[in-house]
Design an enzyme around this catalytic site. Structure first.
Site, PDB file in Angstrom:
ATOM      1  N   ASP A  92       0.876  -1.174   0.000  1.00 23.82           N
ATOM      2  CA  ASP A  92       0.000   0.000   0.000  1.00 23.82           C
ATOM      3  C   ASP A  92       0.912   1.222   0.000  1.00 23.82           C
ATOM      4  OD1 ASP A  92      -2.270   1.704   0.273  1.00 23.82           O
ATOM      5  OD2 ASP A  92      -1.990   1.791   2.425  1.00 23.82           O
ATOM      6  N   SER A  93       0.312   2.369  -0.261  1.00 23.55           N
ATOM      7  CA  SER A  93       1.081   3.610  -0.206  1.00 23.55           C
ATOM      8  C   SER A  93       1.524   3.924   1.220  1.00 23.55           C
ATOM      9  CB  SER A  93       0.236   4.757  -0.744  1.00 23.55           C
ATOM     10  OG  SER A  93      -0.961   4.829   0.008  1.00 23.55           O
ATOM     11  N   TYR A 104      -0.460   8.391  -2.655  1.00 22.61           N
ATOM     12  CA  TYR A 104      -0.520   8.054  -4.078  1.00 22.61           C
ATOM     13  C   TYR A 104      -1.759   8.716  -4.699  1.00 22.61           C
ATOM     14  CZ  TYR A 104       2.815   4.056  -3.788  1.00 22.61           C
ATOM     15  OH  TYR A 104       3.907   3.243  -3.638  1.00 22.61           O
ATOM     16  N   GLY A 105      -2.771   8.898  -3.864  1.00 22.19           N
ATOM     17  CA  GLY A 105      -4.101   9.255  -4.351  1.00 22.19           C
ATOM     18  C   GLY A 105      -4.255  10.597  -5.030  1.00 22.19           C
ATOM     19  N   CYS A 149      -4.351  -1.197  -1.986  1.00 21.17           N
ATOM     20  CA  CYS A 149      -4.424   0.246  -2.169  1.00 21.17           C
ATOM     21  C   CYS A 149      -5.406   0.493  -3.307  1.00 21.17           C
ATOM     22  CB  CYS A 149      -3.034   0.766  -2.530  1.00 21.17           C
ATOM     23  SG  CYS A 149      -2.992   2.502  -2.999  1.00 21.17           S
ATOM     24  N   GLU A 186      -3.943   9.091   8.597  1.00 19.26           N
ATOM     25  CA  GLU A 186      -2.483   8.998   8.825  1.00 19.26           C
ATOM     26  C   GLU A 186      -2.053   9.918   9.986  1.00 19.26           C
ATOM     27  OE1 GLU A 186       0.253   7.354   6.939  1.00 19.26           O
ATOM     28  OE2 GLU A 186      -1.283   6.067   6.044  1.00 19.26           O
ATOM     29  N   CYS A 213     -10.906   3.088  -0.550  1.00 17.02           N
ATOM     30  CA  CYS A 213      -9.539   3.366  -0.112  1.00 17.02           C
ATOM     31  C   CYS A 213      -9.345   2.595   1.189  1.00 17.02           C
ATOM     32  CB  CYS A 213      -9.376   4.865   0.108  1.00 17.02           C
ATOM     33  SG  CYS A 213      -7.860   5.317   0.959  1.00 17.02           S
ATOM     34  N   THR A 214      -8.215   1.919   1.288  1.00 18.14           N
ATOM     35  CA  THR A 214      -8.027   1.012   2.426  1.00 18.14           C
ATOM     36  C   THR A 214      -7.802   1.742   3.752  1.00 18.14           C
ATOM     37  OG1 THR A 214      -5.724   0.812   1.690  1.00 18.14           O
ATOM     38  CG2 THR A 214      -7.233  -0.969   1.094  1.00 18.14           C
ATOM     39  N   HIS A 215      -7.653   3.051   3.705  1.00 21.62           N
ATOM     40  CA  HIS A 215      -7.549   3.815   4.957  1.00 21.62           C
ATOM     41  C   HIS A 215      -8.919   4.041   5.612  1.00 21.62           C
ATOM     42  CE1 HIS A 215      -3.523   4.820   3.572  1.00 21.62           C
ATOM     43  NE2 HIS A 215      -3.288   5.484   4.684  1.00 21.62           N
TER      44      HIS A 215
HETATM   45  N1  DGL Z   1      -4.485   3.484   0.738  1.00 26.67           N
HETATM   46  C1  DGL Z   1      -4.564   4.287  -0.454  1.00 26.67           C
HETATM   47  C2  DGL Z   1      -5.748   3.820  -1.269  1.00 26.67           C
HETATM   48  O1  DGL Z   1      -6.364   2.832  -0.917  1.00 26.67           O
HETATM   49  C3  DGL Z   1      -4.770   5.741  -0.191  1.00 26.67           C
HETATM   50  C4  DGL Z   1      -3.632   6.529   0.317  1.00 26.67           C
HETATM   51  C5  DGL Z   1      -2.987   7.387  -0.711  1.00 26.67           C
HETATM   52  O2  DGL Z   1      -3.560   8.350  -1.210  1.00 26.67           O
HETATM   53  O3  DGL Z   1      -1.854   7.039  -0.989  1.00 26.67           O
HETATM   54  O4  DGL Z   1      -6.062   4.426  -2.261  1.00 26.67           O
END
Ligand code: DGL
Length: 260
Positions: free
Chosen positions: A6-7, A38-39, A69, A148, A181-183
């Site tokens: 993941d990012s 990454y998003g 991710c 985060e 998004c996994t967050h």
């Molecule tokens: N965990 C990333 C996702 O599922 C999001 C975090 C990011 O923007 O890097 O898209």
């Protein structure tokens, strides 16, 4: 051994689900904490990053991978699958399948990072399963930062206000919402408050389930978990704990991802 990337730390929600389903499989996790988010980056940058993330995981001889991710799954999955012959699971198709299976009204919401929403990945996957379903997709760029940065305690006013603002266009319109998004599962309390009665689908959980169903029988290790990050591992344990629901993954080691 299964590789997960993941990012950042959000993919640990997928790790957590996988560990529950396959307690004896060995897992190696990479969180690209030095390059998150990454998003908000372009597809070409995310593809380059994802290729490096996968190249690093490949050094462990993994025999399956989970792209935990939403952003990388939306942009880099085809390239990863072209380069590697092991099964590689993203979060899009499994979550779309779970959402289509439970919607009663045929109206599904999707939330994710700006790059994920712009890619239209979830909408395509849902329409592929059922053309008649109406999809409303909303980007929630602040959510990743709130998670985060630890604005995760139920009742936190900042997160509550952000959720209300972002999710307003979905209120009364959908009965199922994909957390693309996994967050996001970490702040599901705020999402539930903003959209009462809406069923939430965690894309990391759906993907972990799909992966466990597909390769579970071939995974019999000692249940080891190794974690790597691309920025300082200081504070990893405390930060990771938020995502892990009691699962102990020990310390993380820092690597130089630019070498891969
Ligand atoms: N965990 C990333 C996702 O599922 C999001 C975090 C990011 O923007 O890097 O898209």
């Amino acid at each position: 051994m299964i590789g997960i990337f993941d990012s950042g730390l959000g993919g640990l929600t997928g790790l957590c689900e996988l560990r529950r389903r396959l307690p004896l499989c060995d897992i190696v996790y990479f969180g690209d904490t030095g390059r998150i988010p990454y998003g908000t980056k372009s597809a070409s940058t995310i593809i380059r990053y994802s290729m490096q993330d996968m190249a690093f995981l490949s050094t462990f001889g993994i025999d399956a991978a989970l792209v935990a991710c939403g952003t990388a799954s939306s942009t880099a999955l085809d390239e990863l699958r072209q380069r590697y012959s092991i099964p590689i699971f993203g979060v899009i198709d499994p979550a779309a399948k779970d959402a289509v299976a439970v919607t009663r009204t045929g109206r599904i919401g999707v939330i994710g990072t700006p790059t994920t929403i712009k890619s239209g990945s979830f909408e395509r996957a849902i329409k592929h399963l059922d053309k008649s379903i109406e999809v409303t997709a909303v980007a929630c760029p602040l959510f990743v930062h709130l998670v985060e940065d630890g604005f995760t305690t139920p009742g936190d006013e900042v997160t509550r206000a952000a959720a209300r603002r972002y999710l307003e266009p979905l209120a009364g319109k959908v009965d199922v919402l994909i957390l693309g998004c996994t967050h996001y599962p970490i702040i599901s309390w705020a999402i539930e408050e903003a959209l009462p009665g809406v069923r939430l689908i965690s894309s990391g959980r759906s993907a972990a389930d799909a992966l466990a169903d597909a390769v579970g029988k071939t995974q019999s290790g000692s249940g080891s978990v190794r974690c790597y990050v691309s920025d300082s591992p200081e504070g990893f344990e405390a930060a990771a704990g938020v995502f892990l629901d009691g699962i102990d993954v020990g310390k993380a080691e820092q690597i130089d991802i630019s070498k891969y």
